[in-house]
Design a protein around this motif. Structure first.
Motif, PDB file in Angstrom:
ATOM      1  N   ALA A   1     -10.280  -8.252   8.840  1.00 18.85           N
ATOM      2  CA  ALA A   1     -11.087  -7.027   8.855  1.00 18.85           C
ATOM      3  C   ALA A   1     -10.238  -5.841   9.272  1.00 18.85           C
ATOM      4  O   ALA A   1      -9.358  -5.950  10.126  1.00 18.85           O
ATOM      5  CB  ALA A   1     -12.268  -7.190   9.816  1.00 18.85           C
ATOM      6  N   ALA A   2     -10.511  -4.688   8.679  1.00 23.46           N
ATOM      7  CA  ALA A   2      -9.828  -3.449   9.047  1.00 23.46           C
ATOM      8  C   ALA A   2     -10.880  -2.370   9.261  1.00 23.46           C
ATOM      9  O   ALA A   2     -11.793  -2.198   8.435  1.00 23.46           O
ATOM     10  CB  ALA A   2      -8.838  -3.023   7.968  1.00 23.46           C
ATOM     11  N   PHE A   3     -10.731  -1.645  10.361  1.00 21.71           N
ATOM     12  CA  PHE A   3     -11.670  -0.600  10.743  1.00 21.71           C
ATOM     13  C   PHE A   3     -10.970   0.732  10.518  1.00 21.71           C
ATOM     14  O   PHE A   3     -10.062   1.103  11.279  1.00 21.71           O
ATOM     15  CB  PHE A   3     -12.112  -0.811  12.186  1.00 21.71           C
ATOM     16  N   VAL A   4     -11.389   1.436   9.463  1.00 23.31           N
ATOM     17  CA  VAL A   4     -10.593   2.530   8.915  1.00 23.31           C
ATOM     18  C   VAL A   4     -11.016   3.903   9.422  1.00 23.31           C
ATOM     19  O   VAL A   4     -10.447   4.910   8.988  1.00 23.31           O
ATOM     20  CB  VAL A   4     -10.627   2.504   7.373  1.00 23.31           C
ATOM     21  N   GLY A   5     -11.989   3.967  10.319  1.00 22.63           N
ATOM     22  CA  GLY A   5     -12.424   5.273  10.807  1.00 22.63           C
ATOM     23  C   GLY A   5     -12.924   6.139   9.672  1.00 22.63           C
ATOM     24  O   GLY A   5     -13.711   5.703   8.832  1.00 22.63           O
ATOM     25  N   ASP A   6     -12.432   7.383   9.608  1.00 27.23           N
ATOM     26  CA  ASP A   6     -12.901   8.322   8.588  1.00 27.23           C
ATOM     27  C   ASP A   6     -11.962   8.424   7.389  1.00 27.23           C
ATOM     28  O   ASP A   6     -12.176   9.270   6.518  1.00 27.23           O
ATOM     29  CB  ASP A   6     -13.059   9.722   9.203  1.00 27.23           C
ATOM     30  N   SER A   7     -10.923   7.605   7.342  1.00 26.21           N
ATOM     31  CA  SER A   7      -9.965   7.739   6.241  1.00 26.21           C
ATOM     32  C   SER A   7     -10.601   7.428   4.893  1.00 26.21           C
ATOM     33  O   SER A   7     -10.401   8.151   3.911  1.00 26.21           O
ATOM     34  CB  SER A   7      -8.766   6.820   6.479  1.00 26.21           C
ATOM     35  N   LEU A   8     -11.359   6.352   4.846  1.00 22.50           N
ATOM     36  CA  LEU A   8     -12.064   5.939   3.638  1.00 22.50           C
ATOM     37  C   LEU A   8     -13.546   5.814   3.944  1.00 22.50           C
ATOM     38  O   LEU A   8     -13.928   5.372   5.034  1.00 22.50           O
ATOM     39  CB  LEU A   8     -11.563   4.579   3.147  1.00 22.50           C
ATOM     40  N   PHE A   9     -14.378   6.171   2.961  1.00 22.15           N
ATOM     41  CA  PHE A   9     -15.808   5.891   3.042  1.00 22.15           C
ATOM     42  C   PHE A   9     -16.137   4.789   2.030  1.00 22.15           C
ATOM     43  O   PHE A   9     -15.222   4.184   1.457  1.00 22.15           O
ATOM     44  CB  PHE A   9     -16.607   7.165   2.765  1.00 22.15           C
ATOM     45  N   MET A  10     -17.402   4.514   1.824  1.00 20.65           N
ATOM     46  CA  MET A  10     -17.776   3.551   0.797  1.00 20.65           C
ATOM     47  C   MET A  10     -17.254   4.045  -0.549  1.00 20.65           C
ATOM     48  O   MET A  10     -17.112   5.260  -0.774  1.00 20.65           O
ATOM     49  CB  MET A  10     -19.284   3.358   0.774  1.00 20.65           C
TER      50      MET A  10
ATOM     51  N   ALA B   1     -12.138  11.035   3.374  1.00 21.55           N
ATOM     52  CA  ALA B   1     -12.380  12.024   4.417  1.00 21.55           C
ATOM     53  C   ALA B   1     -11.813  13.393   4.051  1.00 21.55           C
ATOM     54  O   ALA B   1     -10.856  13.516   3.289  1.00 21.55           O
ATOM     55  CB  ALA B   1     -11.755  11.560   5.726  1.00 21.55           C
ATOM     56  N   ARG B   2     -12.400  14.417   4.666  1.00 16.75           N
ATOM     57  CA  ARG B   2     -11.880  15.769   4.530  1.00 16.75           C
ATOM     58  C   ARG B   2     -10.552  15.895   5.256  1.00 16.75           C
ATOM     59  O   ARG B   2     -10.268  15.146   6.202  1.00 16.75           O
ATOM     60  CB  ARG B   2     -12.879  16.789   5.066  1.00 16.75           C
ATOM     61  N   CYS B   3      -9.744  16.854   4.840  1.00 18.81           N
ATOM     62  CA  CYS B   3      -8.404  17.028   5.407  1.00 18.81           C
ATOM     63  C   CYS B   3      -8.151  18.459   5.873  1.00 18.81           C
ATOM     64  O   CYS B   3      -6.994  18.848   6.063  1.00 18.81           O
ATOM     65  CB  CYS B   3      -7.339  16.649   4.371  1.00 18.81           C
ATOM     66  N   ASP B   4      -9.218  19.226   6.074  1.00 14.00           N
ATOM     67  CA  ASP B   4      -9.036  20.645   6.377  1.00 14.00           C
ATOM     68  C   ASP B   4      -9.124  20.970   7.864  1.00 14.00           C
ATOM     69  O   ASP B   4      -9.109  22.136   8.245  1.00 14.00           O
ATOM     70  CB  ASP B   4     -10.062  21.475   5.606  1.00 14.00           C
ATOM     71  N   PHE B   5      -9.208  19.973   8.732  1.00 10.81           N
ATOM     72  CA  PHE B   5      -9.132  20.235  10.159  1.00 10.81           C
ATOM     73  C   PHE B   5      -7.674  20.539  10.529  1.00 10.81           C
ATOM     74  O   PHE B   5      -6.747  20.141   9.815  1.00 10.81           O
ATOM     75  CB  PHE B   5      -9.614  19.033  10.962  1.00 10.81           C
ATOM     76  N   PRO B   6      -7.444  21.215  11.664  1.00  7.48           N
ATOM     77  CA  PRO B   6      -6.061  21.464  12.089  1.00  7.48           C
ATOM     78  C   PRO B   6      -5.261  20.165  12.181  1.00  7.48           C
ATOM     79  O   PRO B   6      -5.707  19.195  12.808  1.00  7.48           O
ATOM     80  CB  PRO B   6      -6.239  22.109  13.465  1.00  7.48           C
ATOM     81  N   GLY B   7      -4.110  20.132  11.542  1.00  3.48           N
ATOM     82  CA  GLY B   7      -3.292  18.927  11.531  1.00  3.48           C
ATOM     83  C   GLY B   7      -3.631  17.968  10.416  1.00  3.48           C
ATOM     84  O   GLY B   7      -2.921  16.976  10.208  1.00  3.48           O
ATOM     85  N   GLY B   8      -4.718  18.236   9.683  1.00  7.81           N
ATOM     86  CA  GLY B   8      -5.064  17.392   8.545  1.00  7.81           C
ATOM     87  C   GLY B   8      -4.206  17.741   7.338  1.00  7.81           C
ATOM     88  O   GLY B   8      -3.697  18.847   7.219  1.00  7.81           O
TER      89      GLY B   8
END
Length: 298
Positions: free
Chosen positions: A167-176, A182-189
């Protein structure tokens, strides 16, 4: 997108129990080694009612009750990143259970960006609010299983994926697959960085179970929230990064899409709490706690 299929097969199959927070569309996971009962909680949510300015630990209490009822031993409280859409419950769980609170070591970059924006001059920006800062390749024990850390930035600089057995828990990198990435427009994204990170995730064996950090129902299609997919399913059908999508195509799509997105509804309360490991602001002499609301004058 085409990923390398030569990654070593993971060993072990953890028990995974998901919990969905409807208010923030967030998945929290209780992950346990079925042989020893060693457990971890990933991305716990502290319930926050913005209109009433109240917080509730009811959901976190329930999580700890389940741990006790199932005879599990909580070894770790894990955060995939500093969330911008909900208040994190990791600090509270750590204090109630003594299980160490873990996050990616690049959290320091996030703290250095956002502490000044909230006037948090007294916040140390070296990550000391967390118990364990993990780098890419770090391994944490979980009974007879192991938690392997993949640094998967792009959404934020500090994002990590936790690989536990199959199992891998990917956070917000991938959705279904039917919702994308995930969006990439936050600072550092950065969209190019996220593409490279997703390539790493999809290099895991195709049968690897992937557990996403959020689910938002697509405009058309399924009507029930979901949390579990596989590497194979993502490669075949993710609407943003399926096989054949090039880095340039993904970057162009992601940048154009991000320009249309509003800030998350809870970004201001969430980030100031979460860069402090989920600890609420300290009380004043009357026991009152205050969140900060930075204003931009247009």
């Amino acid at each position: 997108m085409t990923a390398n299929d030569s990654a070593p097969a993971p060993t072990g199959r953890p028990d995974v129990t998901p919990y969905f927070d409807v208010g923030t569309n967030t998945w929290t996971y209780l992950v346990a080694d079925p042989e020893t009962g060693a457990a971890a909680i990933i991305d716990a949510v502290l319930a926050y009612d913005a209109k009433a300015a109240t917080v509730s630990h009811t959901g976190l209490d329930h999580l700890l009750d389940v741990v006790q009822q199932r005879g599990l031993s909580l070894k770790w409280v894990l955060e995939t990143h500093a969330h911008a859409d909900h208040l994190a419950g990791g600090h509270w769980l750590r204090d109630r259970s003594s299980a160490p609170l873990v996050i990616g070591s690049q959290i320091t970059k996030v703290q250095q960006v956002f502490a000044p924006r909230f006037g948090m001059d007294d916040l140390a920006t070296d990550g000391r609010q967390f118990d364990v800062l993990v780098d890419d390749g770090a391994v944490l024990p979980l009974g007879n299983l192991a938690i392997r850390v993949l640094h998967t930035p792009g959404h934020t600089p500090a994002c990590v994926t936790y690989v536990i057995g199959d199992a891998a828990f990917v956070g917000d990198s991938l959705f279904m697959p039917d919702y994308g990435t995930a969006r990439c427009d936050f600072p550092g994204g950065d969209a190019a960085t996220l593409y490279a990170s997703i390539t790493r995730i999809l290099a895991l064996p195709e049968t690897t179970r992937l557990f996403v950090g959020h689910d938002y129902l697509p405009v058309s299609g399924r009507s029930e929230f979901a949390c579990e997919t596989t590497v194979a399913a993502q490669k075949a059908g993710n609407i943003h990064v399926h096989d054949g999508i090039t880095a340039d195509q993904f970057i162009a799509m992601r940048r154009a899409r991000d320009q249309t997105l509003a800030p998350p509804a809870l970004i201001l309360p969430s980030l100031q709490v979460n860069i402090a490991a989920g600890e609420l602001p300290p009380p004043d002499a009357q026991g009152r706690r205050f969140l900060r609301l930075p204003l931009t004058i247009l």
